[in-house]
Design a protein around this motif. Sequence first.
Motif, PDB file in Angstrom:
ATOM      1  N   ALA A  56     -44.332 -39.047   3.571  1.00 36.31           N
ATOM      2  CA  ALA A  56     -43.261 -39.273   2.179  1.00 36.31           C
ATOM      3  C   ALA A  56     -41.921 -39.319   3.125  1.00 36.31           C
ATOM      4  O   ALA A  56     -41.044 -40.100   2.347  1.00 36.31           O
ATOM      5  CB  ALA A  56     -43.659 -38.083   1.643  1.00 36.31           C
ATOM      6  N   ILE A  57     -41.472 -38.506   3.756  1.00 37.68           N
ATOM      7  CA  ILE A  57     -40.470 -38.381   4.597  1.00 37.68           C
ATOM      8  C   ILE A  57     -39.701 -39.975   4.719  1.00 37.68           C
ATOM      9  O   ILE A  57     -38.535 -39.620   4.183  1.00 37.68           O
ATOM     10  CB  ILE A  57     -40.720 -37.689   6.250  1.00 37.68           C
ATOM     11  N   SER A  58     -40.026 -41.190   4.614  1.00 36.62           N
ATOM     12  CA  SER A  58     -39.484 -42.153   4.662  1.00 36.62           C
ATOM     13  C   SER A  58     -39.479 -43.204   3.265  1.00 36.62           C
ATOM     14  O   SER A  58     -38.996 -43.495   3.286  1.00 36.62           O
ATOM     15  CB  SER A  58     -40.257 -43.199   6.253  1.00 36.62           C
ATOM     16  N   LYS A  59     -40.061 -42.513   2.898  1.00 32.42           N
ATOM     17  CA  LYS A  59     -40.317 -42.957   1.545  1.00 32.42           C
ATOM     18  C   LYS A  59     -39.160 -42.121  -0.099  1.00 32.42           C
ATOM     19  O   LYS A  59     -39.443 -41.078  -0.502  1.00 32.42           O
ATOM     20  CB  LYS A  59     -41.642 -42.658   0.391  1.00 32.42           C
ATOM     21  N   ALA A  60     -38.283 -42.921  -0.321  1.00 32.32           N
ATOM     22  CA  ALA A  60     -37.692 -42.818  -0.883  1.00 32.32           C
ATOM     23  C   ALA A  60     -37.820 -42.940  -2.809  1.00 32.32           C
ATOM     24  O   ALA A  60     -37.365 -41.667  -3.540  1.00 32.32           O
ATOM     25  CB  ALA A  60     -36.618 -43.972  -1.211  1.00 32.32           C
ATOM     26  N   TRP A  61     -39.062 -42.711  -2.660  1.00 33.81           N
ATOM     27  CA  TRP A  61     -39.803 -43.274  -4.075  1.00 33.81           C
ATOM     28  C   TRP A  61     -40.211 -41.589  -4.709  1.00 33.81           C
ATOM     29  O   TRP A  61     -40.616 -41.497  -5.485  1.00 33.81           O
ATOM     30  CB  TRP A  61     -40.654 -44.322  -4.239  1.00 33.81           C
ATOM     31  N   PHE A  90     -57.059 -44.496   3.505  1.00 34.21           N
ATOM     32  CA  PHE A  90     -56.286 -44.401   2.586  1.00 34.21           C
ATOM     33  C   PHE A  90     -54.929 -43.830   2.578  1.00 34.21           C
ATOM     34  O   PHE A  90     -54.456 -44.547   1.349  1.00 34.21           O
ATOM     35  CB  PHE A  90     -56.788 -42.733   1.304  1.00 34.21           C
ATOM     36  N   LEU A  91     -54.201 -43.158   3.645  1.00 37.43           N
ATOM     37  CA  LEU A  91     -53.211 -43.063   4.085  1.00 37.43           C
ATOM     38  C   LEU A  91     -52.411 -44.381   4.480  1.00 37.43           C
ATOM     39  O   LEU A  91     -51.069 -44.548   4.015  1.00 37.43           O
ATOM     40  CB  LEU A  91     -52.714 -41.764   5.337  1.00 37.43           C
ATOM     41  N   LYS A  92     -52.917 -44.777   4.742  1.00 32.82           N
ATOM     42  CA  LYS A  92     -52.707 -46.538   5.481  1.00 32.82           C
ATOM     43  C   LYS A  92     -52.376 -46.910   4.610  1.00 32.82           C
ATOM     44  O   LYS A  92     -51.445 -47.529   3.842  1.00 32.82           O
ATOM     45  CB  LYS A  92     -53.719 -46.888   6.885  1.00 32.82           C
ATOM     46  N   ALA A  93     -52.965 -47.194   3.012  1.00 31.24           N
ATOM     47  CA  ALA A  93     -53.147 -48.028   2.167  1.00 31.24           C
ATOM     48  C   ALA A  93     -52.039 -47.358   1.216  1.00 31.24           C
ATOM     49  O   ALA A  93     -50.998 -48.518   0.361  1.00 31.24           O
ATOM     50  CB  ALA A  93     -54.416 -47.691   1.247  1.00 31.24           C
ATOM     51  N   LEU A  94     -52.122 -46.375   1.174  1.00 32.02           N
ATOM     52  CA  LEU A  94     -50.943 -45.101   0.424  1.00 32.02           C
ATOM     53  C   LEU A  94     -49.023 -45.522   0.973  1.00 32.02           C
ATOM     54  O   LEU A  94     -48.289 -46.775   0.310  1.00 32.02           O
ATOM     55  CB  LEU A  94     -51.468 -43.930   0.021  1.00 32.02           C
ATOM     56  N   ASP A  95     -49.187 -46.001   2.187  1.00 34.85           N
ATOM     57  CA  ASP A  95     -48.201 -46.137   2.988  1.00 34.85           C
ATOM     58  C   ASP A  95     -47.972 -47.480   2.848  1.00 34.85           C
ATOM     59  O   ASP A  95     -46.179 -47.919   2.080  1.00 34.85           O
ATOM     60  CB  ASP A  95     -48.495 -45.577   4.258  1.00 34.85           C
ATOM     61  N   GLU A  96     -48.181 -48.862   2.692  1.00 34.75           N
ATOM     62  CA  GLU A  96     -47.946 -49.953   2.618  1.00 34.75           C
ATOM     63  C   GLU A  96     -47.395 -49.770   0.963  1.00 34.75           C
ATOM     64  O   GLU A  96     -46.886 -50.929   0.798  1.00 34.75           O
ATOM     65  CB  GLU A  96     -49.177 -50.506   2.436  1.00 34.75           C
ATOM     66  N   VAL A  97     -48.345 -49.380  -0.115  1.00 32.87           N
ATOM     67  CA  VAL A  97     -47.741 -49.209  -1.621  1.00 32.87           C
ATOM     68  C   VAL A  97     -46.908 -49.077  -1.315  1.00 32.87           C
ATOM     69  O   VAL A  97     -45.692 -49.471  -2.200  1.00 32.87           O
ATOM     70  CB  VAL A  97     -48.627 -48.978  -2.609  1.00 32.87           C
ATOM     71  N   LEU A  98     -45.849 -48.189  -0.978  1.00 33.99           N
ATOM     72  CA  LEU A  98     -44.889 -47.718  -1.269  1.00 33.99           C
ATOM     73  C   LEU A  98     -44.066 -47.583  -0.378  1.00 33.99           C
ATOM     74  O   LEU A  98     -43.150 -47.589  -0.948  1.00 33.99           O
ATOM     75  CB  LEU A  98     -45.376 -45.792  -0.780  1.00 33.99           C
ATOM     76  N   GLU A  99     -44.314 -48.677   0.629  1.00 33.03           N
ATOM     77  CA  GLU A  99     -43.038 -49.060   1.458  1.00 33.03           C
ATOM     78  C   GLU A  99     -42.125 -50.172   0.094  1.00 33.03           C
ATOM     79  O   GLU A  99     -42.536 -51.036  -0.146  1.00 33.03           O
ATOM     80  CB  GLU A  99     -43.218 -49.635   2.525  1.00 33.03           C
TER      81      GLU A  99
END
Length: 394
Positions: free
Chosen positions: A323-328, A385-394
């Motif tokens: 989450a640290i790097s995700k503005a959303w 799952f975390l990898k997929a979420l990371d990509e989606v939130l990018e």
Amino acid sequence: MEASLWIDLSQRYLMTTYRRYPVVLVRGRGIRVWDADGKEYMDFGAGIAVCSLGHCHPRVVKAIQEQAATLLHVSNLYHIVPQIELSKLLVEHTFAQRVFFCNSGAEANEAAIKLARLYARRFMGDDRFEIIAMKGSFHGRTMMTMAATGQEKVRKGFDPLPPGFVHVPFGDLEALEKALTPKTCGIMLEVVQGEGGVVVPPGDYVQRVARICDREGLLLMVDEVQTGMGRLGTLLGHERFGVTPHIATLAKGLGGGVAIGALLAVEEVARAFEPGTHASTFGGNPLACAAGKAVVEVMIQPGFMEAVREKGRYFLEGLKALAISKAWVREVRGMGLMLAVELDRPSAPVIRALMDRGFLTIPSGDRVVRFLPPLVVEKDEIDCFLKALDEVLE
Ligand SMILES: *Cc1c(COP(=O)(O)O)cnc(C)c1O
């Protein structure tokens, strides 16, 4: 048959109470499910915290198959062996001394409210019937449990609802103290709000609520329909807060996929139910109780809950790091394997994008995405799952 054909039929014949994704799930195993077109998903919703041991857990399947071939249903006019066995297990492993079985979360809460009112009338005084419940709570869709629910969108259009509930903001002790009246008989809450958006109460709130109940002689009623059965990393969620309720309700995860609900209470309170005061035709039927017994037997194995807590911590740390790097992302929160991210915008596109990548998650309100994987999820699956979420939130 193709998924699109099933979806046409679904839209033609079923009442339109649900907003459904255009997915037809036909098979499940462990944390995986497959749709009618053969696409594979990792289920991070577990049928909304129901498939606590994953889909078609072998112990649960075996228990159901054996019970189905032995005795499916007899009425509560008779003693029922799987019901006795499950109640004994629940009593041995929780705060409770007695159990009443029903078929769903709403029914369990309905029974809890009936028990509280009977108890209050008989042992607390004539005019005590009011229950203080929380804003943002969810307790079910029957008239009485809608009245207990602290969300306008659930209640809208159905009034008049049964009276006897007042709502205070979750986490606000001052408001709770102010809401106490001579009519109050109990305080009802989820120790972590589920449908309300995975809301973990601040500091020692739950302990302080329990202390208010002690001081005022009120019933502490915990709705553990979502937090119970290991979801928070203890068999019942309130254990994590070190409090002892008088009444607790269970459903969702208890049957591992089979419909069952349970009302748990301490002896002193349970005695308010006498023959004829409450009943359920299907409640405690052999099939559902055999499934429930298999679920509890797995969950009480040494190390099971420690593993849930450990995986929960791992998952939460992973979410926080991402989450640290995700503005959303506005917030990451939760406890055990009941976790969520709150976004600064509607979550629907995120849920759809995760689905496209083969991950099922659950919305809660407009902006929260909830993660409730089966408790048997493995760390490498959480990593996926975390990898997929990371990509989606990018
Ligand atoms: C899901 C839920 C309910 C309602 O359960 P049903 O089985 O749908 O009636 C009640 N309380 C809580 C906390 C829930 O999460």
